[in-house]
Design an enzyme around this catalytic site. Sequence first.
Site, PDB file in Angstrom:
ATOM      1  N   SER A 228       0.828  -1.204   0.000  1.00 47.69           N
ATOM      2  CA  SER A 228       0.000   0.000   0.000  1.00 47.69           C
ATOM      3  C   SER A 228       0.864   1.257   0.000  1.00 47.69           C
ATOM      4  O   SER A 228       1.645   1.463  -0.924  1.00 47.69           O
ATOM      5  CB  SER A 228      -0.950  -0.052   1.212  1.00 47.69           C
ATOM      6  OG  SER A 228      -1.960   0.910   1.102  1.00 47.69           O
TER       7      SER A 228
ATOM      8  N   ASP B 293     -10.042  -4.048  -5.191  1.00 48.27           N
ATOM      9  CA  ASP B 293      -9.435  -3.137  -4.208  1.00 48.27           C
ATOM     10  C   ASP B 293     -10.120  -1.774  -4.288  1.00 48.27           C
ATOM     11  O   ASP B 293     -10.185  -1.160  -5.357  1.00 48.27           O
ATOM     12  CB  ASP B 293      -7.938  -2.993  -4.503  1.00 48.27           C
ATOM     13  CG  ASP B 293      -7.167  -2.323  -3.379  1.00 48.27           C
ATOM     14  OD1 ASP B 293      -7.767  -1.543  -2.614  1.00 48.27           O
ATOM     15  OD2 ASP B 293      -5.959  -2.581  -3.280  1.00 48.27           O
TER      16      ASP B 293
ATOM     17  N   HIS C 227      -7.958  -5.242  -0.715  1.00 47.64           N
ATOM     18  CA  HIS C 227      -6.678  -4.571  -0.498  1.00 47.64           C
ATOM     19  C   HIS C 227      -5.702  -5.413   0.318  1.00 47.64           C
ATOM     20  O   HIS C 227      -4.507  -5.461   0.013  1.00 47.64           O
ATOM     21  CB  HIS C 227      -6.926  -3.231   0.199  1.00 47.64           C
ATOM     22  CG  HIS C 227      -5.716  -2.370   0.315  1.00 47.64           C
ATOM     23  ND1 HIS C 227      -5.024  -1.892  -0.776  1.00 47.64           N
ATOM     24  CD2 HIS C 227      -5.061  -1.894   1.409  1.00 47.64           C
ATOM     25  CE1 HIS C 227      -4.012  -1.150  -0.377  1.00 47.64           C
ATOM     26  NE2 HIS C 227      -4.004  -1.140   0.948  1.00 47.64           N
TER      27      HIS C 227
END
Length: 329
Positions: free
Chosen positions: A146, A267, A297
Site C-alpha cells: 500500500s 481493491d 486490499h
Amino acid sequence: MTQEGAQQAPVNFWGEHPATEAEYYASHGAEGESSYFTPPGASPRRLFTRAWRPAAAGGTPPRALVFMVHGYGNDISWTFQSTAVFLARSGFACFAADLPGHGRSHGLRAFVPALEPAVADLLAFFRSVKQREEHAGLPCFLFGESMGGAICLLIHLRTPPGEWTGAVLVAPMCRISDRIRPPWPLPQILTLVARFAPTLPIVPTADLIEKSVKVPAKRLVSARNPMRYNGRPRLGTVTELLRATDELGARLGEVSVPFLVVHGSADEVTDPAVSRALYEAAASKDKTLKMYDGMLHSMLFGEPDENIERVRGDILAWLNERCTPAATS
C-alpha cells in the site's frame, strides 16, 4: 483487569498458541529480533526495527535480503509479520522498520507531514543492513504494501540505478483511489487548513479494515492490533500523501527497477488501474503485473487462506527466479 477486559485484550495475531513470538517463529522455520535504529543526524528520531531470518538450525545462509515497508496506520509487529516469516522460512532475510509516527517509532501517531525524511530514514536503515559483512554480495529487494509500495518507488527514484535487484509492490498506493479520495474542493480546503493545523485528525474516510479485509474473522484480528492507528487521518498526513502520490503518478515512466506488482481487482483503497498504468509506463525491462480477480486490499492477510497462498506463491516464485544465477552454456 475485569473478565470483560481480559476477553477483549489483544492476543497474538496468530492466536493463543504458541505463546511467544520466538516460539511462533521457530514453528515456521524462522527466527527474529527487534531493536531501534537512530538515523545519522536525525536525533531524537528513532525507528523501531525488526529482522526475520531463516532458522539458524538449518545452517543455510539467506539467499537474498528483503527490505519491507508497511502501509498507512499499520506497523511491523502484527499481521505484517506473517509475510516476513513466510519469506524467512523460504530462505530470505527480511528487515523492516515502523515508519515515523507508526508502531513503536518516534513521532505523533500517524502524523507524516513529509515523506522525504521518512524515505531518508528508511534508506539509512536499509543501507546499514546491506553494509554488514555477512550480507556482502547478496541480492537486495524492496517490498512494500500500500503506502509502503509508494515509499519503495520513492526510494528507488532517489537511489542510483542498480542499487536494488528488484521490488515487490503489493497493492501499491501510486495514487489514492478516487473511491476514497476526498471530492473536490475538499483537497484544496484541506491543504489550506493543514498549513495552520496539520496534526488535526479530522479528515473523513471510510473504514479501511472493512474495505481491506474480506474474511470477517480476520477483520477482528486486524482491529485487535494494539499499535494500529484507528483515528481519522491527520490533515498534514493526507495532504502529504496527496502530494507524494501526485508526484509518483507523474513519474511512473522513470521507474526502471525490475518489479512485480500484485493487486486485487476489487481493491477500493488503492486503485488497480494505477498499477496497470505503472506497468505500462515504467521503463523497467523486467516488469510483471498480476491482477487477482475479486481480491481486496489486504491480499496477504485479509483474504481466504487459499488466496493468500496463491499470492505468496507468485511472490516467492518471482523472487526465486531473480536469485538463481542464469545458466551458462
